[in-house]
Every structure is written in C-alpha cells, then in structure tokens.
Scaffold this motif. Structure first.
Motif, PDB file in Angstrom:
ATOM      1  N   LEU A 334       0.847  -1.197   0.000  1.00 52.79           N
ATOM      2  CA  LEU A 334       0.000   0.000   0.000  1.00 52.79           C
ATOM      3  C   LEU A 334       0.884   1.250   0.000  1.00 52.79           C
ATOM      4  O   LEU A 334       0.999   1.968   1.007  1.00 52.79           O
ATOM      5  N   PRO A 335       1.552   1.543  -1.116  1.00 45.37           N
ATOM      6  CA  PRO A 335       2.429   2.719  -1.172  1.00 45.37           C
ATOM      7  C   PRO A 335       1.650   4.005  -0.952  1.00 45.37           C
ATOM      8  O   PRO A 335       0.500   4.136  -1.371  1.00 45.37           O
ATOM      9  N   GLY A 336       2.291   4.935  -0.261  1.00 41.18           N
ATOM     10  CA  GLY A 336       1.671   6.231  -0.003  1.00 41.18           C
ATOM     11  C   GLY A 336       1.086   6.355   1.384  1.00 41.18           C
ATOM     12  O   GLY A 336       0.802   7.467   1.849  1.00 41.18           O
ATOM     13  N   LEU A 337       0.897   5.228   2.093  1.00 41.90           N
ATOM     14  CA  LEU A 337       0.302   5.250   3.428  1.00 41.90           C
ATOM     15  C   LEU A 337       1.383   5.021   4.480  1.00 41.90           C
ATOM     16  O   LEU A 337       2.150   4.065   4.395  1.00 41.90           O
ATOM     17  N   THR A 338       1.441   5.919   5.480  1.00 39.29           N
ATOM     18  CA  THR A 338       2.406   5.767   6.568  1.00 39.29           C
ATOM     19  C   THR A 338       1.697   5.973   7.904  1.00 39.29           C
ATOM     20  O   THR A 338       0.707   6.711   8.006  1.00 39.29           O
ATOM     21  N   LEU A 339       2.221   5.328   8.929  1.00 31.55           N
ATOM     22  CA  LEU A 339       1.662   5.413  10.275  1.00 31.55           C
ATOM     23  C   LEU A 339       2.786   5.686  11.258  1.00 31.55           C
ATOM     24  O   LEU A 339       3.853   5.071  11.185  1.00 31.55           O
ATOM     25  N   GLY A 340       2.550   6.621  12.179  1.00 33.98           N
ATOM     26  CA  GLY A 340       3.504   6.889  13.243  1.00 33.98           C
ATOM     27  C   GLY A 340       2.808   6.913  14.592  1.00 33.98           C
ATOM     28  O   GLY A 340       1.767   7.577  14.738  1.00 33.98           O
ATOM     29  N   LEU A 341       3.330   6.192  15.563  1.00 30.61           N
ATOM     30  CA  LEU A 341       2.799   6.175  16.919  1.00 30.61           C
ATOM     31  C   LEU A 341       3.921   6.542  17.892  1.00 30.61           C
ATOM     32  O   LEU A 341       5.047   6.076  17.742  1.00 30.61           O
ATOM     33  N   LYS A 342       3.581   7.382  18.875  1.00 25.08           N
ATOM     34  CA  LYS A 342       4.613   7.822  19.822  1.00 25.08           C
ATOM     35  C   LYS A 342       4.000   8.003  21.208  1.00 25.08           C
ATOM     36  O   LYS A 342       2.862   8.480  21.341  1.00 25.08           O
ATOM     37  N   TYR A 343       4.768   7.620  22.210  1.00 24.60           N
ATOM     38  CA  TYR A 343       4.343   7.836  23.599  1.00 24.60           C
ATOM     39  C   TYR A 343       5.536   8.389  24.373  1.00 24.60           C
ATOM     40  O   TYR A 343       6.646   7.844  24.308  1.00 24.60           O
ATOM     41  N   ALA A 344       5.318   9.488  25.088  1.00 23.92           N
ATOM     42  CA  ALA A 344       6.368  10.087  25.907  1.00 23.92           C
ATOM     43  C   ALA A 344       5.828  10.307  27.311  1.00 23.92           C
ATOM     44  O   ALA A 344       4.701  10.794  27.491  1.00 23.92           O
TER      45      ALA A 344
END
Length: 420
Positions: A334-344
């Motif tokens: 699925l080119p073009g789709l990105t996901l980022g998850l972050k916890y601080a």
C-alpha cells in the motif's frame, strides 16, 4: 530598510554577472506552489485554563521560486518565497492556533500575506544565502508545523568543500513567525521577553564513516544565552534490518550582559531504533539538568526526541521515557500510506522552578510535576489518477500534565503541490 537592503544586494549580484551568464540561472529555475488546507483543534482539559480551546481552519498558499546560478566560477541567483494565509473559520475566543494572524483584541484577519526574497551565491561546493532563511539545525530549526513556515532574516554560509566535513555559519537578526506578517526581534522561549539584536551560529558536521556522523554546533543569542550541541549518529546493519543510535547533548548558559538572568540547562536526548521491512521500532531517554528550561529561539522547533504536538517536554530537570513505532505500508503493498505512533512520559519536574498555577499546587503538596503524551500520525498520498500527489494527514494527540494545561489535539491537513 530591510527591503531596500535586499533590493540593493540583488541588483549588485545581477550587475556583476555578464548578460550571457543568465542561461543556467533561468534554465535551472524551479517553481512550486503548495496548497495547504489546515484544520487545527486543541481542547484544553483543565477547567482553570484561560482559554477553553483553540479551533481554526485556514487555507495556505506557499509559492517557492528557486533560481539556478549564473554561469562561471562564481555563480549568483535569487530565490523568493510568497506566502498567503486565508481564514476559513475562526473567532477571537478560539484563535491562537498559529494558523492565522490576529490583533491585540484577538480579532482575526481574513487573510495575511508576505513576500520574502533571498539572494544567493555559489563558489565550488560553498553556498551563501542572504535574506529569508529556513534553517533546520539542532540549535535553530525553522518551524513549519502550521499553515505557513517560520522565516528568519539574515545570512547563512554552508560549505562542503572539505568533505566529509560540512561547515555552516549563520547570523540572523529577526524572525517572521508562522502567522505574522512583520519581522520581529529575537527572544528566548520560556525566559523573560527580552529582545536580542543578533543570533550567531557555527556548526561542524563530520561524516567519520559511512555509518557514523559526528556534530558540534555552538550558538549565541547576544547578551542572553550561549548554547552548545554535540551529536552522534551511528547506523549498522543487523540481520535483515538496521540499528540506528542517535545521541544528542545540549548545554546552555547565560552570556554577555545576561539580560534574561540565569540560564543553566543541560539536556541529553537519545533514541535507539531498529528498522526492518517498513517497520521502525524506537525507544528513547531524555534528561534535563539545571535550574532553567531548555534554551531556544521563540517559535522555533527543538531537536529533542521527546517534543510532541502539545508539549515540548523541556521543563527544568525533567526526565522523559519515549517509545515510538513507524510503519511504511509500501512494504505491505500500500504505497503512499504511513503510520507513526509515539508515547512520551515525563517526570521529576521541579515545581519550585515553574510559575504556573498547577506548579503552585504541587509545591504546596510537596510533589514533583509529571506529564505524558500519546501521538498518532497517519498520512496518505494518492499515487495515481486525477488526484495523484494529493496528501491527507491526520495528527492526533492526548496530553495530560500535573504542572501545565492538559489538552487533546487534532490536526487535519490536506496538501497538493504544483510544480512548474
């Protein structure tokens, strides 16, 4: 006065070049127009907050013209940045998002615009720029997280003639904030609002090995503070993936007349990541020492791994643990789709060094301050068809703090760039 000075510089550059030397300057000119539609909502979760929410919607236009250079050993050129922000929805009780300009009564302008030229010269692998600057450096990172970018005024030299060493020198004297039409004096964020005349910056970045980069940067905001940065980044293959180690250390102290008083901050920010088949897993640790907050130019981004959408995690003595995960769906077809998850998660904040109402409550209870923030970032860029290269981004954050206002935040951004 600044516009006259820039006009004179541009005139000198073009006068010095022979008429037939403009072929490359025109042929290599690149022009783009980015359409940026931005909705921003920050809902403060503290009943004592002075403003219940920031909620605005706007349309931005970013015209970027980058000329080539005139022919010859010494080449000249001129770039230009044209910026326009248009109000789609806002009101005085909901402004302050950084998208739109407003007056002292918080009345929001229907639109605002700015034009910023930059003269440039190139010799060998060295390039000098004078005028509008958008540096992205550890001690000065231009903020481009809203409708229009933050722009500084000054001069910057970047030289790669001694590769693998890159030398950079910068001097600025004013800033045009993201939602402002006027150049303003420089100040230190989180300190007394004292204006400074100049900010001087020197940087050495050395590629010691293909996998190892070392950096030392030093900067001074005249008569306010001096800061240093030491950086180390190492990447090594491991199995079918790669391990990336990134260590960033900052120190700051008062300088000159010390007009903002004591500056005493040292901050270590680290991240260890593993990247494989579109997946990137990361864990980081950040720790501040000293009695004052992280020193930076007002409105700029930090170069800290903990910085998130609501909080910068830069309180005095704060200790932060960071976890993040990123996935490029191209690896899953699925080119073009990105996901980022972050916890601080931050803690050990000394409330005796803060002035907020929440900090006063913590002092009375004998407790340290703490906070946490969870961020989700999803972007999709259309890969083909009539809407090819249109991108949609949703950024969501939940922040809870015992020493500052907590908030829930959503940003929805649509972009499309025309290239000429």
């Amino acid at each position: 006065m600044a516009k006259k000075r820039m006009t004179s510089i541009s005139t000198i550059l073009f006068t010095c070049a022979a008429p037939n030397a403009f072929a490359d300057l025109i042929k290599d000119t690149q022009t783009s127009l980015e359409l940026r539609n931005f909705y921003y909502n920050r809902d403060f979760r503290n009943d004592g907050a002075s403003q219940s929410k920031r909620d605005e919607w706007a349309q931005g236009f970013i015209l970027n013209v980058q000329s080539g250079f005139t022919e010859g050993t010494l080449g000249f050129g001129v770039d230009a940045l044209g910026l326009l922000g248009v109000k789609l929805d806002s009101s005085p009780d909901r402004t302050g998002s950084g998208l739109l300009a407003f007056d002292s009564q918080r009345n929001v302008d229907d639109e605002y615009s700015k034009f910023i030229p930059t003269a440039k010269a190139r010799l060998g692998r060295s390039e000098l720029r004078i005028g509008g600057l958008n540096p992205v450096l550890p001690l000065l990172s231009s903020n481009n997280s809203r409708l229009l970018p933050q722009v500084f005024r000054g001069g910057m030299l970047v030289s790669k003639d001694l590769e693998p060493l890159t030398f950079s020198a910068l001097r600025i004297n004013a800033v045009k904030q993201r939602n402002s039409t006027d150049f303003e004096s420089l100040m230190a964020f989180g300190y007394k609002p004292i204006k400074a005349d100049d900010y001087t910056y020197l940087a050495l970045d050395f590629k010691a090995l293909p996998q190892l980069s070392l950096s030392y940067h030093v900067a001074e905001l005249e008569d306010l503070y001096r800061s240093n940065f030491f950086g180390l980044k190492f990447e090594r293959a491991l199995g079918s993936g790669a391990v990336i180690s990134d260590v960033r250390y900052f120190s700051a102290s008062e300088t000159g007349d010390a007009r903002i008083g004591d500056v005493n901050n040292r901050t270590l920010s680290t991240m260890l990541s593993y990247r494989q088949s579109g997946h990137t897993f990361g864990a980081g640790f950040q720790k501040a020492w000293g009695d004052t907050s992280f020193a930076m130019i007002n409105g700029a981004d930090t170069y800290l791994f903990a910085e998130s959408l609501v909080s910068t995690f830069t309180a005095p003595q704060e200790r932060v643990w960071i976890a993040r995960y990123d996935f490029d769906f191209a690896a899953a077809g699925l080119p073009g789709l990105t996901l980022g998850l972050k916890y601080a998660k931050g803690g050990d904040v000394d409330p005796t060094l803060l002035s907020s109402a929440q900090a006063a409550s913590l002092r009375s209870e004998g407790k340290d301050g703490k906070e946490w923030e969870r961020v989700t970032d999803i972007t999709y860029t259309v890969q083909s068809g009539p809407f090819k290269n249109v991108s949609a981004q949703w950024r969501n954050s939940t922040n809870r703090s015992t020493y500052a206002d907590s908030a829930n935040e959503n940003r929805l951004i649509f972009r499309y760039t025309f290239k000429f």
